[in-house]
Design an enzyme around this catalytic site. Structure first.
Site, PDB file in Angstrom:
ATOM      1  N   ALA A 143      -7.698  -0.187   8.560  1.00 57.84           N
ATOM      2  CA  ALA A 143      -7.990   1.009   9.342  1.00 57.84           C
ATOM      3  C   ALA A 143      -9.337   1.537   8.893  1.00 57.84           C
ATOM      4  O   ALA A 143      -9.528   1.813   7.700  1.00 57.84           O
ATOM      5  CB  ALA A 143      -6.912   2.060   9.114  1.00 57.84           C
ATOM      6  N   GLY A 180      -3.524  -2.251   4.432  1.00 57.36           N
ATOM      7  CA  GLY A 180      -2.110  -2.391   4.081  1.00 57.36           C
ATOM      8  C   GLY A 180      -1.598  -3.563   4.863  1.00 57.36           C
ATOM      9  O   GLY A 180      -1.679  -3.587   6.089  1.00 57.36           O
ATOM     10  N   ILE A 218       0.867   5.727   0.935  1.00 55.90           N
ATOM     11  CA  ILE A 218       0.929   6.522   2.150  1.00 55.90           C
ATOM     12  C   ILE A 218      -0.467   6.624   2.749  1.00 55.90           C
ATOM     13  O   ILE A 218      -1.462   6.695   2.037  1.00 55.90           O
ATOM     14  CB  ILE A 218       1.484   7.930   1.826  1.00 55.90           C
ATOM     15  CG1 ILE A 218       1.794   8.685   3.126  1.00 55.90           C
ATOM     16  CG2 ILE A 218       0.520   8.719   0.959  1.00 55.90           C
ATOM     17  CD1 ILE A 218       2.625   9.936   2.896  1.00 55.90           C
ATOM     18  N   CYS A 275      -3.292   6.994  -0.146  1.00 54.82           N
ATOM     19  CA  CYS A 275      -3.127   5.757  -0.889  1.00 54.82           C
ATOM     20  C   CYS A 275      -2.726   6.028  -2.335  1.00 54.82           C
ATOM     21  O   CYS A 275      -2.920   5.197  -3.210  1.00 54.82           O
ATOM     22  CB  CYS A 275      -4.408   4.918  -0.864  1.00 54.82           C
ATOM     23  SG  CYS A 275      -4.965   4.643   0.826  1.00 54.82           S
ATOM     24  N   GLY A 279       0.811  -1.205   0.000  1.00 60.56           N
ATOM     25  CA  GLY A 279       0.000   0.000   0.000  1.00 60.56           C
ATOM     26  C   GLY A 279       0.845   1.255   0.000  1.00 60.56           C
ATOM     27  O   GLY A 279       2.060   1.231   0.135  1.00 60.56           O
TER      28      GLY A 279
END
Lengths: 392, 154
Positions: free
Chosen positions: A319, A306, A240, A335, A238
């Protein structure tokens, strides 16, 4: 019914594992199985065998079983009967049976050419090595009472008795959580622990995945501190992303090999967990299209994923935005997807949200249900100490 | 005593599947590790990649982390990773030795791992340290069966 009878007399050991074709008459809450077991005894010069019929029911019911030895003596046994592992209690036999005990027995479900067969083993006192770890029975040779059982096999625990250990952790610093996960992954790999799930939140934290996509960080790294946020690199997949208070995080540390899932199916299931949670609040979320892993409401992202998989053990996870401060997301291209927004459950639902802990519990139980765990065990006294101290 | 097969209700109670699954492709001359990597031996050197079964279960590969030439690899240990669907998965080496070549093409075309897992999607070439290790690996028939059993788990 196939049964293997082995004789002690020859001194070449006894394999007390019986293979039986399963023929259930299914009732509502039970599966009734008829099993027969051979029982060998050492103490008489010419070994006597005992054949017993046992009715077993799923669900941890205690069964009393009584059977007769061919000489007319009786042995009364009592034990838990359940699918998978249970250790038995021992009872002194009546008559001159003192030496014999049933200690534990295990079931293994085998598939072969489309039919299901139950392997059942009887163990005798002295099998100290019998134990259940992660649903796996291990037996080694034992010379208990002069009887040798060349079992040496690992009898697999039944899938239906998979247990999930859940750690509810409150707000945890990102690096502390990372270190904990690394330890747990290692422990899971070596079989020291069961499948584990961490449920927590992070203080404001930006994280990068393995590809180190710095270009998706829109402010200088130095500015992040003024924002009160940290930045960390990780080995997960994944792009950021941002984690912060009021965002529910699950980090499953589970063995994909044990449940036969590949990365793609695992991630799809994680998406489903979040989609189901959203639907509890009448929010229609869906999985992203190809290359857009995550959970979306329209073109707004409500949940991110991720994951890292190392020798089939997972870490990192998902999350879900309950009600985090979405302003933080302005500082990144979340992302790596430029033209889509970010949202939260609070924003999307008309319903009154309960306490966050309730929502996190729903996430946990949804995960357990979707991944087929039959029981959840909450770990007591969970605490994380900082770096150099022992993690409890 | 009955001796029948499970009723489907029993199967669903146990949440198991008795459906037969299709096979991913498996090549005859290669050796296979239970972590789904393959090895093709050519004299003292060996080419390593991941299998069709592996790439199928991973999803579209978007990134491959390659080791550097000269790195030592150990049987069963990780030497790199692939990323797909937001998951990075370690790749474990089926043999020990020294990396003599890596497939640079994967940097620009990671999808080769999906499209051609046994040919253009090869990952590293290794100078083998211990040919005896090959005996601990599965042949194509064993690997096919292994995949079948794994897929039957859910």
């Amino acid at each position: 019914m196939n049964r293997e009878n082995r004789d002690l007399a020859g001194g070449d050991g006894v394999n007390s594992v019986d293979m039986l074709q399963l023929g259930p008459e299914l009732e509502d809450a039970e599966i009734r199985r008829e099993l027969a077991v051979d029982f060998h005894e050492k103490s008489t010069p010419s070994p006597a065998t005992m054949a017993v019929d046992i009715e077993a029911a799923v669900g941890g019911k205690r069964e009393e079983m009584e059977w007769e030895k061919s000489g007319g003596r009786k042995l009364l046994l009592r034990r838990w009967v359940a699918v998978g592992l249970r250790s038995g209690e021992r009872r002194e036999g009546e008559g001159a049976f003192g030496l014999l005990w049933i200690r534990a027995w295990a079931l293994r479900l085998d598939s072969g050419s489309g039919s299901w067969v139950l392997n059942m083993g009887f163990l005798f006192e002295g099998f100290e090595q019998w134990g259940c770890k992660n649903g796996v029975f291990t037996a080694t040779r034992s010379e208990a009472m002069g009887m040798e059982f060349p079992l040496g096999e690992e009898l697999e625990g039944m899938r239906l008795q998979r247990s999930l250990e859940v750690w509810k952790m409150g707000v945890v610093n990102y690096l502390d959580a990372l270190k904990l996960q690394e330890k747990l992954v290692s422990d899971r790999k070596s079989g020291k622990i069961l499948d584990t799930l961490l449920s927590l939140q992070h203080p404001p934290t930006f994280t990068l995945g393995k590809r180190r996509t710095y270009h998706n960080l829109l402010v200088p790294e130095a500015d992040l501190q003024t924002l009160g946020a940290e930045l960390h690199y990780t080995q997960r997949g994944g792009d950021i992303t941002f984690h912060g208070p009021h965002q529910a995080i699950l980090y499953p540390i589970i063995s994909l090999r044990d449940i036969g899932l590949g990365a793609r199916k695992y991630v799809e299931n994680l998406e489903l967990v979040m989609i189901e949670l959203a639907s509890l609040y009448s929010v229609q979320a869906c999985a992203g299209r190809t290359c857009e892993t995550g959970v979306w409401v329209g073109d707004r992202k409500i949940g991110a994923i991720g994951v890292r998989i190392s020798s089939s053990i997972t870490s990192h996870g998902l999350a879900f935005n309950i009600d985090p401060d979405l302003n933080y997301f302005k500082h990144i291209v979340p992302c790596g997807i430029a033209d889509k927004g970010v949202t939260s459950l609070r924003r999307e639902t008309n319903k009154l949200l309960p306490a966050e802990e309730v929502i996190q519990e729903q996430l946990i139980s949804g995960f357990a249900r979707l991944f087929g765990y039959s029981s959840i065990v909450y770990k007591e006294n969970v605490s994380i100490l900082s770096e150099n101290e022992e993690i409890k | 005593m009955a001796s029948r097969l499970w009723a489907s209700r029993g199967a669903s109670y146990l949440r198991v599947s008795v459906f037969h699954r299709g096979f991913s492709s498996v090549l005859k001359d290669l050796k296979y590790a239970d972590s789904h990597e393959w090895v093709k031996v050519d004299g003292n050197s060996a080419t390593v990649g991941i299998t069709d079964h592996a790439q199928d279960h991973l999803g579209d590969v978007v990134y491959v982390e390659l080791p550097e030439v000269g790195t030592t690899v150990t049987q069963g240990s990780s030497f790199g990773a692939v990323e797909s669907v937001k998951a990075t998965s370690d790749i474990n080496s089926p043999i020990s030795g020294k990396v003599i070549e890596v497939n640079e093409g994967l940097n620009s075309s990671p999808g080769l791992v999906n499209a051609s897992p046994y040919e253009n999607g090869w990952i590293i070439k290794v100078e083998m340290g211990n040919e005896g290790e090959l005996n601990t690996l599965m042949d194509s028939d064993q690997y096919s069966k292994f995949c079948e059993e794994e897929d039957a788990k859910h």
